[in-house]
Design an enzyme around this catalytic site. Structure first.
Site, PDB file in Angstrom:
ATOM      1  N   HIS A 120       3.873  26.264  -6.823  1.00 48.86           N
ATOM      2  CA  HIS A 120       4.268  27.654  -6.561  1.00 48.86           C
ATOM      3  C   HIS A 120       3.103  28.605  -6.870  1.00 48.86           C
ATOM      4  O   HIS A 120       2.812  29.526  -6.106  1.00 48.86           O
ATOM      5  CB  HIS A 120       5.429  28.070  -7.471  1.00 48.86           C
ATOM      6  CG  HIS A 120       6.735  27.391  -7.217  1.00 48.86           C
ATOM      7  ND1 HIS A 120       7.380  26.642  -8.164  1.00 48.86           N
ATOM      8  CD2 HIS A 120       7.545  27.367  -6.122  1.00 48.86           C
ATOM      9  CE1 HIS A 120       8.531  26.194  -7.689  1.00 48.86           C
ATOM     10  NE2 HIS A 120       8.650  26.605  -6.437  1.00 48.86           N
ATOM     11  N   SER A 140       9.942  21.208  -7.953  1.00 48.15           N
ATOM     12  CA  SER A 140      10.664  21.466  -9.208  1.00 48.15           C
ATOM     13  C   SER A 140      11.594  20.306  -9.521  1.00 48.15           C
ATOM     14  O   SER A 140      11.757  19.913 -10.678  1.00 48.15           O
ATOM     15  CB  SER A 140      11.481  22.757  -9.097  1.00 48.15           C
ATOM     16  OG  SER A 140      10.648  23.844  -8.832  1.00 48.15           O
ATOM     17  N   ARG A 155       5.309  21.676   2.352  1.00 45.69           N
ATOM     18  CA  ARG A 155       4.704  20.431   1.881  1.00 45.69           C
ATOM     19  C   ARG A 155       4.802  19.402   2.999  1.00 45.69           C
ATOM     20  O   ARG A 155       4.250  19.570   4.054  1.00 45.69           O
ATOM     21  CB  ARG A 155       5.403  19.961   0.599  1.00 45.69           C
ATOM     22  CG  ARG A 155       5.003  20.747  -0.624  1.00 45.69           C
ATOM     23  CD  ARG A 155       6.035  20.652  -1.710  1.00 45.69           C
ATOM     24  NE  ARG A 155       7.299  21.205  -1.258  1.00 45.69           N
ATOM     25  CZ  ARG A 155       8.352  21.416  -2.017  1.00 45.69           C
ATOM     26  NH1 ARG A 155       8.314  21.090  -3.269  1.00 45.69           N
ATOM     27  NH2 ARG A 155       9.448  21.944  -1.527  1.00 45.69           N
TER      28      ARG A 155
HETATM   29  P1  ADP Z   1      13.999  26.871  -2.661  1.00 50.82           P
HETATM   30  O1  ADP Z   1      15.223  26.390  -3.373  1.00 50.82           O
HETATM   31  O2  ADP Z   1      14.192  28.198  -1.976  1.00 50.82           O
HETATM   32  O3  ADP Z   1      13.348  25.844  -1.748  1.00 50.82           O
HETATM   33  P2  ADP Z   1      11.796  26.382  -4.478  1.00 50.82           P
HETATM   34  O4  ADP Z   1      11.530  27.049  -5.790  1.00 50.82           O
HETATM   35  O5  ADP Z   1      12.051  24.922  -4.481  1.00 50.82           O
HETATM   36  O6  ADP Z   1      12.982  27.207  -3.824  1.00 50.82           O
HETATM   37  O7  ADP Z   1      10.581  26.663  -3.485  1.00 50.82           O
HETATM   38  C1  ADP Z   1      10.191  27.975  -3.172  1.00 50.82           C
HETATM   39  C2  ADP Z   1       9.086  27.902  -2.128  1.00 50.82           C
HETATM   40  O8  ADP Z   1       7.923  27.333  -2.697  1.00 50.82           O
HETATM   41  C3  ADP Z   1       9.436  27.040  -0.924  1.00 50.82           C
HETATM   42  O9  ADP Z   1       8.901  27.630   0.242  1.00 50.82           O
HETATM   43  C4  ADP Z   1       8.745  25.735  -1.220  1.00 50.82           C
HETATM   44  O10 ADP Z   1       8.425  25.024  -0.036  1.00 50.82           O
HETATM   45  C5  ADP Z   1       7.493  26.246  -1.924  1.00 50.82           C
HETATM   46  N1  ADP Z   1       6.914  25.221  -2.777  1.00 50.82           N
HETATM   47  C6  ADP Z   1       7.472  24.578  -3.820  1.00 50.82           C
HETATM   48  N2  ADP Z   1       6.633  23.658  -4.338  1.00 50.82           N
HETATM   49  C7  ADP Z   1       5.493  23.712  -3.589  1.00 50.82           C
HETATM   50  C8  ADP Z   1       4.256  22.992  -3.588  1.00 50.82           C
HETATM   51  N3  ADP Z   1       4.025  21.997  -4.442  1.00 50.82           N
HETATM   52  N4  ADP Z   1       3.331  23.328  -2.661  1.00 50.82           N
HETATM   53  C9  ADP Z   1       3.594  24.306  -1.762  1.00 50.82           C
HETATM   54  N5  ADP Z   1       4.735  24.997  -1.692  1.00 50.82           N
HETATM   55  C10 ADP Z   1       5.685  24.718  -2.595  1.00 50.82           C
END
Ligand code: ADP
Length: 165
Positions: A19, A130, A92
């Site tokens: 993130h 996460s 991803r």
């Molecule tokens: P959600 O439940 O809305 O998917 P997340 O916190 O899991 O919330 O993810 C928020 C955003 O961050 C999403 O667009 C997700 O693809 C992106 N994201 C999460 N981890 C990564 C990562 N390792 N690399 C790039 N983007 C990420």
């Protein structure tokens, strides 16, 4: 000149280096990023909204270009209420694509002035989510290279210290 503002929505349960990488790179493109923690996420969260906000604030530090907020209800309404037109999301693997594609199209359908901009994950974070962090931490594996220190500490409080740090 109009400020270019992006809303970066998500669960952030908890925030990871993946993130943070998107936020850092997003700041090269946007003047301001609003990190919007979803309150009405269907997912059952490990950390409360307040804990997640605390982790994000600690991890981001004092950058006047970044604000942390929460939202519930329709994301597009929230985005417009902030004077923004762009939703920032990270991508991803191919597995992210179908879900993101649906949401982006639906959001555009709801408010066609809103665009979703995707940033590809950086190579070291392609596997990082996460959920995987929570799973590994719950099994007492170390996730120190995946999350900022404030989250590492919070995970240790929940699950105990890693067996082989
Ligand atoms: P959600 O439940 O809305 O998917 P997340 O916190 O899991 O919330 O993810 C928020 C955003 O961050 C999403 O667009 C997700 O693809 C992106 N994201 C999460 N981890 C990564 C990562 N390792 N690399 C790039 N983007 C990420």
């Amino acid at each position: 000149m109009n400020k270019k503002i992006a809303v970066y929505p998500g669960s952030f349960d908890p925030i990871t280096y993946g993130h943070l990488d998107i936020i850092e790179r997003g700041l090269d493109v946007f003047d301001e990023i609003i990190i919007a923690v979803a309150r009405n996420s269907e997912k059952k969260s490990l950390f409360s909204t307040e804990e997640r906000i605390h982790h994000i604030k600690e991890a981001v530090g004092d950058d006047p270009r970044v604000t942390v907020d929460t939202f519930d209800g329709l994301l597009v309404d929230y985005v417009l209420s902030k004077g923004a037109k762009v939703i920032l999301r990270g991508l991803r693997a191919v597995s992210d694509f179908e879900y993101e594609f649906q949401i982006a199209q639906m959001n555009h359908n709801l408010k066609n002035e809103i665009e979703t901009l995707f940033m590809m994950t950086s190579v070291p974070y392609g596997y990082l989510s996460s959920s995987i962090v929570k799973e590994v931490a719950s099994l007492r594996g170390t996730v120190e290279s995946c999350v900022p220190p404030v989250v590492m500490q919070a995970l240790t409080e929940k699950f105990g210290a890693p067996d082989n740090p």
